[in-house]
Design an enzyme around this catalytic site. Sequence first.
Site, PDB file in Angstrom:
ATOM      1  N   ARG A  81       0.702  -1.334   0.034  1.00 16.65           N
ATOM      2  CA  ARG A  81      -0.026  -0.027   0.029  1.00 16.65           C
ATOM      3  C   ARG A  81       0.842   1.213   0.001  1.00 16.65           C
ATOM      4  O   ARG A  81       0.559   2.296  -0.374  1.00 16.65           O
ATOM      5  CB  ARG A  81      -0.778  -0.093   1.166  1.00 16.65           C
ATOM      6  CG  ARG A  81      -1.917   0.999   1.147  1.00 16.65           C
ATOM      7  CD  ARG A  81      -3.304   0.987   2.114  1.00 16.65           C
ATOM      8  NE  ARG A  81      -3.200   0.018   3.225  1.00 16.65           N
ATOM      9  CZ  ARG A  81      -2.411   0.434   4.262  1.00 16.65           C
ATOM     10  NH1 ARG A  81      -2.157   1.855   4.260  1.00 16.65           N
ATOM     11  NH2 ARG A  81      -2.444  -0.136   5.431  1.00 16.65           N
ATOM     12  N   TYR A  97     -16.652  16.762 -14.621  1.00 16.17           N
ATOM     13  CA  TYR A  97     -17.027  15.533 -14.541  1.00 16.17           C
ATOM     14  C   TYR A  97     -17.858  15.196 -13.318  1.00 16.17           C
ATOM     15  O   TYR A  97     -17.820  15.986 -12.115  1.00 16.17           O
ATOM     16  CB  TYR A  97     -15.669  14.584 -14.061  1.00 16.17           C
ATOM     17  CG  TYR A  97     -16.157  13.062 -14.223  1.00 16.17           C
ATOM     18  CD1 TYR A  97     -16.177  12.475 -15.273  1.00 16.17           C
ATOM     19  CD2 TYR A  97     -16.118  12.321 -12.972  1.00 16.17           C
ATOM     20  CE1 TYR A  97     -16.518  11.016 -15.285  1.00 16.17           C
ATOM     21  CE2 TYR A  97     -16.420  11.042 -12.964  1.00 16.17           C
ATOM     22  CZ  TYR A  97     -16.695  10.155 -14.066  1.00 16.17           C
ATOM     23  OH  TYR A  97     -16.978   8.833 -14.134  1.00 16.17           O
ATOM     24  N   ASP A 110      -8.078  18.674 -13.619  1.00  8.56           N
ATOM     25  CA  ASP A 110      -8.463  17.429 -14.417  1.00  8.56           C
ATOM     26  C   ASP A 110      -8.147  17.487 -15.800  1.00  8.56           C
ATOM     27  O   ASP A 110      -8.846  18.033 -16.548  1.00  8.56           O
ATOM     28  CB  ASP A 110      -9.739  17.102 -14.093  1.00  8.56           C
ATOM     29  CG  ASP A 110     -10.157  15.587 -14.442  1.00  8.56           C
ATOM     30  OD1 ASP A 110      -9.725  15.244 -15.443  1.00  8.56           O
ATOM     31  OD2 ASP A 110     -11.015  15.076 -13.826  1.00  8.56           O
ATOM     32  N   LYS A 143      -9.398   6.504 -19.396  1.00  5.13           N
ATOM     33  CA  LYS A 143      -9.748   7.008 -20.496  1.00  5.13           C
ATOM     34  C   LYS A 143      -8.561   6.750 -21.414  1.00  5.13           C
ATOM     35  O   LYS A 143      -8.163   5.807 -21.509  1.00  5.13           O
ATOM     36  CB  LYS A 143     -10.134   8.453 -20.315  1.00  5.13           C
ATOM     37  CG  LYS A 143     -11.023   8.469 -19.163  1.00  5.13           C
ATOM     38  CD  LYS A 143     -12.483   7.633 -19.408  1.00  5.13           C
ATOM     39  CE  LYS A 143     -13.345   7.834 -18.021  1.00  5.13           C
ATOM     40  NZ  LYS A 143     -13.719   9.126 -17.291  1.00  5.13           N
TER      41      LYS A 143
HETATM   42  C1  LIG Z   1     -13.718   9.508 -16.127  1.00  4.78           C
HETATM   43  C2  LIG Z   1     -13.420  10.931 -15.650  1.00  4.78           C
HETATM   44  C3  LIG Z   1     -13.025  10.908 -14.400  1.00  4.78           C
HETATM   45  C4  LIG Z   1     -13.147   9.531 -13.247  1.00  4.78           C
HETATM   46  O1  LIG Z   1     -12.354   8.600 -13.356  1.00  4.78           O
HETATM   47  P1  LIG Z   1     -12.646   7.217 -12.990  1.00  4.78           P
HETATM   48  O2  LIG Z   1     -11.381   6.514 -13.708  1.00  4.78           O
HETATM   49  O3  LIG Z   1     -13.740   6.796 -13.750  1.00  4.78           O
HETATM   50  O4  LIG Z   1     -12.750   7.102 -11.523  1.00  4.78           O
HETATM   51  C5  LIG Z   1     -12.563  12.094 -13.959  1.00  4.78           C
HETATM   52  N1  LIG Z   1     -12.567  13.221 -14.520  1.00  4.78           N
HETATM   53  C6  LIG Z   1     -13.018  13.105 -15.776  1.00  4.78           C
HETATM   54  C7  LIG Z   1     -12.801  14.210 -16.748  1.00  4.78           C
HETATM   55  C8  LIG Z   1     -13.167  11.636 -16.452  1.00  4.78           C
HETATM   56  O5  LIG Z   1     -13.514  11.754 -17.766  1.00  4.78           O
END
Ligand SMILES: *Cc1c(COP(=O)(O)O)cnc(C)c1O
Length: 399
Positions: free
Chosen positions: A60, A113, A185, A210
């Site tokens: 961890r 998101y 993000d 993604k």
């Molecule tokens: C999908 C996504 C998230 C969340 O990611 P996960 O891997 O599904 O937890 C956060 N921000 C954006 C812009 C996303 O497209």
Amino acid sequence: MRNARYRPATEALHAGEDIDPVTGAASAGIVTSVSYKPKEGAKVFSAHDYSPEMGFNYIRWGSPTVRALEERIAALENTEDAVAFASGMAANTAVMLDRLKAGDHAVFGNVCYPGVAEFAHDTLPKFGVKVDFVDPSNLSEVEAAVKKGTKLVFVETPANPILRLCDLAAISKIAHAKGAEVAVDSTFATPVATNPAALGVDFVIHSLTKFLNGHGDVLGGAVAGTKEKLRTLRGETRIHYGQNLGAFEAWLTLRGLQTLFLRMEAHQRNALTLASFLEQHPKVERVLYPGLASHPQHDLAKRQMKNFGGVLSFRLKGGERAAQTALAKTRLIVNAVSLGKSKSLIYFISTTELQKASFRLGPQDLAKYREWAGDGVIRFSVGLEDVEDLQDELNRILG
Ligand SMILES: *Cc1c(COP(=O)(O)O)cnc(C)c1O
């Protein structure tokens, strides 16, 4: 840890993955061991003291395959370090939980998101954090919202699902002048398009789920930044909340990253072709893609993005009903959530539902959102299929 040695497309193949000194293996293996024999003299008593240079001791705290991925992401963002997480949400919330405490003030972009929006609306106030929401594409709104004592400015660009951009260099300047840190993000942009740290951003966040993994078979996240800014994020927040990425997911992402630059080039090429095609289509009301000259922030896109990405949004003249009818006819393009994988995905996102569940915009901001998105947008994550097959499918479903 080191800064990038090679150009980014080369680092995407090599960073973190050296020849194994014991076996001579030239490709990364998967190390799943829970325990590691500490290096001589390594202090391994408290997670607070932990740094990757000490080697490994408990899974961890850190582990070899995950560390290789962290090194690669840091190389791609050209930052000193990166920390991997179990999901994009874990990476996003870790930055908030690490930097904010009761009584603090944070400013969030009001379109992003949905999970992040809901966490900012519902969860942070439970911990006593005061949150204000702004349209970050409007710099004077950001300027007015960031006060002396604001701790964090949190934005997303391009923002889901309407591909609205914000100027990261300008926002970083505004925030830093008042002593606030900036997190972005950068999932939609990817390091191929933008290196936010070079524009002043302190925390660069990715959902690995993604484009970075890119194959629709991994859940993961990461945060890139300086070693100092990531110290408590790694040593306290991630270790104690236990938001770690698994070795298998790290390994798959290392493999996915090898083709990141090639994939993004092809995603962009297909997306641009289809965005232009949709823009000419008689049934289409509006197309939103940063690479189109018609995008309201195309100039900013050209300045801030080296690649316009693989996601476009559009809406039909017949509104929500026409969208549902069209999506029901899909065969090749999968009508499902998520984005950023090799195969195309398409999904309708209703403005009413999204407002109610996630964004909760005031009347003025809602009017602005509706100007972009109407009753909703069809979000289209353009895959790597032959673009003519995708165009045929669009022609058929729009009929
Ligand atoms: C999908 C996504 C998230 C969340 O990611 P996960 O891997 O599904 O937890 C956060 N921000 C954006 C812009 C996303 O497209």
